[in-house]
Scaffold this motif. Structure first.
Motif, PDB file in Angstrom:
ATOM      1  N   ASN A 152       0.822  -1.204   0.000  1.00 19.59           N
ATOM      2  CA  ASN A 152       0.000   0.000   0.000  1.00 19.59           C
ATOM      3  C   ASN A 152       0.860   1.260   0.000  1.00 19.59           C
ATOM      4  N   GLY A 153       2.144   1.072  -0.187  1.00 17.54           N
ATOM      5  CA  GLY A 153       3.011   2.242  -0.242  1.00 17.54           C
ATOM      6  C   GLY A 153       4.131   2.016  -1.225  1.00 17.54           C
ATOM      7  N   ALA A 154       5.111   2.892  -1.173  1.00 20.20           N
ATOM      8  CA  ALA A 154       6.240   2.782  -2.071  1.00 20.20           C
ATOM      9  C   ALA A 154       7.249   1.784  -1.520  1.00 20.20           C
ATOM     10  N   LEU A 155       8.073   1.266  -2.385  1.00 21.61           N
ATOM     11  CA  LEU A 155       9.078   0.286  -1.977  1.00 21.61           C
ATOM     12  C   LEU A 155      10.467   0.771  -2.343  1.00 21.61           C
ATOM     13  N   ALA A 156      11.414   0.452  -1.480  1.00 24.35           N
ATOM     14  CA  ALA A 156      12.810   0.730  -1.787  1.00 24.35           C
ATOM     15  C   ALA A 156      13.450  -0.565  -2.270  1.00 24.35           C
ATOM     16  N   HIS A 157      14.579  -0.409  -2.914  1.00 23.14           N
ATOM     17  CA  HIS A 157      15.313  -1.593  -3.358  1.00 23.14           C
ATOM     18  C   HIS A 157      15.486  -2.583  -2.209  1.00 23.14           C
ATOM     19  N   ALA A 168       7.292   3.500  -6.818  1.00 19.54           N
ATOM     20  CA  ALA A 168       5.882   3.185  -6.651  1.00 19.54           C
ATOM     21  C   ALA A 168       5.240   2.995  -8.016  1.00 19.54           C
ATOM     22  N   LEU A 169       4.154   2.253  -8.020  1.00 25.86           N
ATOM     23  CA  LEU A 169       3.417   1.988  -9.254  1.00 25.86           C
ATOM     24  C   LEU A 169       2.895   3.266  -9.864  1.00 25.86           C
ATOM     25  N   CYS A 170       2.969   3.354 -11.153  1.00 27.73           N
ATOM     26  CA  CYS A 170       2.272   4.416 -11.860  1.00 27.73           C
ATOM     27  C   CYS A 170       0.850   3.946 -12.062  1.00 27.73           C
ATOM     28  N   ILE A 171      -0.091   4.754 -11.658  1.00 30.49           N
ATOM     29  CA  ILE A 171      -1.465   4.300 -11.688  1.00 30.49           C
ATOM     30  C   ILE A 171      -1.958   3.989 -13.095  1.00 30.49           C
ATOM     31  N   ASN A 172      -1.698   4.858 -14.009  1.00 31.08           N
ATOM     32  CA  ASN A 172      -2.133   4.585 -15.378  1.00 31.08           C
ATOM     33  C   ASN A 172      -1.504   5.595 -16.322  1.00 31.08           C
ATOM     34  N   ASN A 173      -1.628   5.343 -17.560  1.00 32.99           N
ATOM     35  CA  ASN A 173      -1.263   6.304 -18.596  1.00 32.99           C
ATOM     36  C   ASN A 173       0.218   6.664 -18.674  1.00 32.99           C
ATOM     37  N   CYS A 174       1.022   6.176 -17.745  1.00 33.41           N
ATOM     38  CA  CYS A 174       2.426   6.474 -17.875  1.00 33.41           C
ATOM     39  C   CYS A 174       2.988   5.538 -18.936  1.00 33.41           C
ATOM     40  N   HIS A 194       3.400  12.928  -3.151  1.00 31.14           N
ATOM     41  CA  HIS A 194       3.628  11.802  -2.257  1.00 31.14           C
ATOM     42  C   HIS A 194       3.601  12.262  -0.819  1.00 31.14           C
ATOM     43  N   PHE A 195       3.237  11.342   0.032  1.00 26.25           N
ATOM     44  CA  PHE A 195       3.154  11.645   1.458  1.00 26.25           C
ATOM     45  C   PHE A 195       3.924  10.588   2.231  1.00 26.25           C
ATOM     46  N   ILE A 196       4.898  11.039   2.993  1.00 17.46           N
ATOM     47  CA  ILE A 196       5.693  10.111   3.796  1.00 17.46           C
ATOM     48  C   ILE A 196       5.293  10.266   5.253  1.00 17.46           C
ATOM     49  N   CYS A 197       4.867   9.169   5.853  1.00 20.27           N
ATOM     50  CA  CYS A 197       4.427   9.233   7.247  1.00 20.27           C
ATOM     51  C   CYS A 197       5.630   9.142   8.177  1.00 20.27           C
ATOM     52  N   ASP A 198       5.730  10.121   9.091  1.00 20.01           N
ATOM     53  CA  ASP A 198       6.853  10.140  10.021  1.00 20.01           C
ATOM     54  C   ASP A 198       6.765   9.001  11.031  1.00 20.01           C
ATOM     55  N   VAL A 199       5.566   8.486  11.220  1.00 26.02           N
ATOM     56  CA  VAL A 199       5.385   7.446  12.239  1.00 26.02           C
ATOM     57  C   VAL A 199       5.655   6.059  11.659  1.00 26.02           C
ATOM     58  N   ASP A 214       6.407   5.371   8.488  1.00 26.38           N
ATOM     59  CA  ASP A 214       7.419   5.439   7.433  1.00 26.38           C
ATOM     60  C   ASP A 214       6.935   4.932   6.074  1.00 26.38           C
ATOM     61  N   ILE A 215       5.642   4.740   5.952  1.00 25.12           N
ATOM     62  CA  ILE A 215       5.094   4.318   4.667  1.00 25.12           C
ATOM     63  C   ILE A 215       4.943   5.538   3.760  1.00 25.12           C
ATOM     64  N   THR A 216       5.268   5.348   2.511  1.00 27.64           N
ATOM     65  CA  THR A 216       5.097   6.432   1.552  1.00 27.64           C
ATOM     66  C   THR A 216       3.864   6.177   0.690  1.00 27.64           C
ATOM     67  N   PHE A 217       2.986   7.141   0.653  1.00 25.69           N
ATOM     68  CA  PHE A 217       1.755   7.016  -0.108  1.00 25.69           C
ATOM     69  C   PHE A 217       1.829   7.839  -1.384  1.00 25.69           C
ATOM     70  N   CYS A 218       1.304   7.288  -2.452  1.00 23.08           N
ATOM     71  CA  CYS A 218       1.118   8.086  -3.654  1.00 23.08           C
ATOM     72  C   CYS A 218      -0.232   8.748  -3.554  1.00 23.08           C
TER      73      CYS A 218
END
Lengths: 140, 140
Positions: free
Chosen positions: A31-36, A78-84, A95-100, A102-106
């Motif tokens: 549900n968020g972005a992933l790092a290597h 993170a996944l491109c939702i569409n059209n990319c 993008h929103f990075i939660c300080d608590v 640490d999940i990054t949301f698109c």
DNA sequence: TAATATCTTGCAACATTGTTGCAAATTATA
DNA sequence: TATAATTTGCAACAATGTTGCAAGATATTA
């Protein structure tokens, strides 16, 4: 699910392989972005570090995922939702990075407001990186 | 110049040393952001890599410089114009990366517009990273 | 100004992250 | 199923970032 992922790969002229399928599946499920490093550590199967680098690179080139700038020196994807499409990503990302947690949301539904640039500057792309407390964490 | 830099260091309870003075001077003279590698390569004096890492880290902690998020995996640093005190940086930064000359500008006079966040998200900090063509390059 | 305490630097050694070439394995194509 | 094209994993390497510690530089005090 499996076939949906295979479809995405085929649509982008990529061979359907174990690692590509698994990595793309991780993105779909996350549900968020992933790092290597996330992919290297959290995947059930064990992939070579090089394979992961090359897979991510390929996905970015094809427009399946995009990179997210962060203030520390980590690179997030993170996944491109569409059209990319290849080499033609959306020009705006929020993008929103939660300080608590640490999940990054698109924030795909957030429209990025216009910024008043000094004269002479021509904008092509805008990234907004917000941080704070996400919905889940503020409800605790 | 020399004394101005010494003043900044003293104000932040830092000993005035050769490397700190030189690195801070590089930031003052540069019209854009600097990466660790820039400092290592472009400085006339030769500093140990470790010293540069520690100096940058100290400057960030004291609020003398701040980091800039970038889409690739590089970390950039730039001077905080004013009022950034220890562990209390400005909450908003706008930066512009030129695709042509690759210089990163701090847009201190750009006000970051409000973003409509989904319900439950609480914003603490906002970074905007714009890219395109800068004033100098578009005049050529 | 000299002596001492404190802080900073550079070195060494190491850990992590990212890159390249190439042979073997896998996938797509005919 | 055989062949061509692509992808993977290994090895070797390059670049980047971290830690401990002794020597050196800076600040402080008398």
């Amino acid at each position: 699910m499996k076939s949906e992922i295979a479809e995405i790969l085929k649509k982008n002229q990529l061979s359907v392989t174990g690692s590509r399928t698994a990595i793309l599946e991780m993105f779909k499920k996350s549900n968020g972005a992933l790092a290597h490093a996330d992919i290297e550590k959290k995947s059930t199967e064990q992939f070579d570090r090089v394979t992961i680098y090359r897979t991510l690179q390929t996905f970015v080139e094809k427009g399946i995922i995009h990179t997210i700038p962060t203030t520390d020196n980590s690179v997030l994807y993170a996944l491109c939702i569409n059209n990319c499409t290849q080499n033609h990503h959306h020009d705006n990302h929020a993008h929103f990075i939660c300080d608590v947690c640490d999940i990054t949301f698109c924030l795909n539904h957030v429209t990025i407001p216009e910024v008043n640039l000094p004269e002479g500057f021509k904008k092509k792309r805008a990234d907004i990186v917000l941080s704070g407390v996400c919905k889940n964490c503020s409800n605790k």
